[in-house]
Design a protein around this motif. Structure first.
Motif, short mmCIF file in Angstrom:
data_model
loop_
_atom_site.label_atom_id
_atom_site.label_comp_id
_atom_site.label_asym_id
_atom_site.label_seq_id
_atom_site.Cartn_x
_atom_site.Cartn_y
_atom_site.Cartn_z
N SER A 145 0.81 -1.22 0.00
CA SER A 145 0.00 0.00 0.00
C SER A 145 0.84 1.27 0.00
CB SER A 145 -0.94 0.00 1.20
OG SER A 145 -0.18 -0.02 2.39
N GLN A 146 2.16 1.11 0.06
CA GLN A 146 2.99 2.32 0.01
C GLN A 146 3.73 2.42 -1.32
OE1 GLN A 146 5.30 3.36 3.42
NE2 GLN A 146 3.57 3.18 4.81
N CYS A 147 4.97 1.86 -1.39
CA CYS A 147 5.71 2.01 -2.65
C CYS A 147 5.21 1.03 -3.71
CB CYS A 147 7.21 1.83 -2.41
SG CYS A 147 7.69 0.11 -2.13
N GLY A 148 4.63 -0.10 -3.26
CA GLY A 148 4.09 -1.08 -4.19
C GLY A 148 5.11 -2.05 -4.77
N LYS A 149 6.37 -1.88 -4.41
CA LYS A 149 7.42 -2.73 -5.00
C LYS A 149 7.32 -4.19 -4.58
CE LYS A 149 10.93 0.81 -5.64
NZ LYS A 149 12.11 1.44 -5.05
N CYS A 150 6.63 -4.44 -3.49
CA CYS A 150 6.52 -5.81 -2.98
C CYS A 150 5.40 -6.58 -3.67
CB CYS A 150 6.27 -5.78 -1.49
SG CYS A 150 4.79 -4.84 -1.06
N GLY A 151 4.62 -5.94 -4.50
CA GLY A 151 3.44 -6.58 -5.06
C GLY A 151 3.73 -7.87 -5.80
N ALA A 152 4.78 -7.87 -6.64
CA ALA A 152 5.08 -9.05 -7.44
C ALA A 152 5.55 -10.21 -6.56
CB ALA A 152 6.13 -8.72 -8.50
N LEU A 153 6.42 -9.91 -5.59
CA LEU A 153 6.89 -10.96 -4.70
C LEU A 153 5.74 -11.48 -3.84
CD1 LEU A 153 9.07 -12.71 -3.44
CD2 LEU A 153 9.73 -10.76 -1.99
N ALA A 154 4.92 -10.57 -3.37
CA ALA A 154 3.77 -10.98 -2.56
C ALA A 154 2.86 -11.92 -3.35
CB ALA A 154 2.98 -9.76 -2.10
N ARG A 155 2.68 -11.61 -4.61
CA ARG A 155 1.85 -12.46 -5.47
C ARG A 155 2.49 -13.85 -5.65
NH1 ARG A 155 -3.40 -12.42 -7.87
NH2 ARG A 155 -3.33 -14.57 -8.43
N THR A 156 3.81 -13.88 -5.77
CA THR A 156 4.52 -15.15 -5.89
C THR A 156 4.33 -16.00 -4.63
OG1 THR A 156 6.16 -14.16 -7.35
CG2 THR A 156 6.79 -16.22 -6.28
N VAL A 157 4.44 -15.35 -3.47
CA VAL A 157 4.23 -16.06 -2.20
C VAL A 157 2.79 -16.58 -2.14
CG1 VAL A 157 4.08 -15.76 0.32
CG2 VAL A 157 6.01 -14.78 -0.95
N TYR A 158 1.85 -15.74 -2.54
CA TYR A 158 0.43 -16.12 -2.55
C TYR A 158 0.19 -17.34 -3.45
CZ TYR A 158 -4.60 -15.78 -3.32
OH TYR A 158 -5.94 -16.07 -3.40
N ASP A 159 0.69 -17.25 -4.69
CA ASP A 159 0.48 -18.35 -5.65
C ASP A 159 1.12 -19.65 -5.17
OD1 ASP A 159 -0.99 -16.75 -7.32
OD2 ASP A 159 0.68 -16.29 -8.66
N ALA A 160 2.32 -19.53 -4.59
CA ALA A 160 3.02 -20.73 -4.12
C ALA A 160 2.23 -21.40 -3.00
CB ALA A 160 4.42 -20.36 -3.62
N HIS A 161 1.68 -20.61 -2.09
CA HIS A 161 0.93 -21.20 -0.98
C HIS A 161 -0.42 -21.74 -1.46
CE1 HIS A 161 0.18 -22.19 3.10
NE2 HIS A 161 -0.83 -21.37 3.25
N LEU A 162 -0.99 -21.06 -2.42
CA LEU A 162 -2.27 -21.49 -2.96
C LEU A 162 -2.19 -22.92 -3.50
CD1 LEU A 162 -5.05 -20.17 -3.30
CD2 LEU A 162 -4.36 -19.51 -5.61
#
Ligand code: FES
Length: 56
Positions: A36-53
């Protein structure tokens, strides 16, 4: 490990959010105030999400 440095959010917190019922990436983001701030973590966060999914 830290995924979001701006907010100090870890990969473990993302997985816990999913385990506790967040059923979309958007919901995880809203619940943790992730990317919600710089947004740079979005892609990595998505990778973590997909991996756990694929493990639940
Ligand atoms: Fe997540 Fe900046 S690192 S918003």
């Amino acid at each position: 490990m830290y995924v979001c440095l701006c907010k100090g959010i870890t990969d473990k917190q993302i997985r816990e959010s999913m385990d506790n019922g967040a059923n979309s990436f958007r919901e995880v983001r809203r619940e943790l105030d992730l990317a919600s701030q710089c947004g740079k973590c979005g892609a990595l966060a998505r990778t973590v999400y997909d991996a756990h999914l694929s493990h639940i």
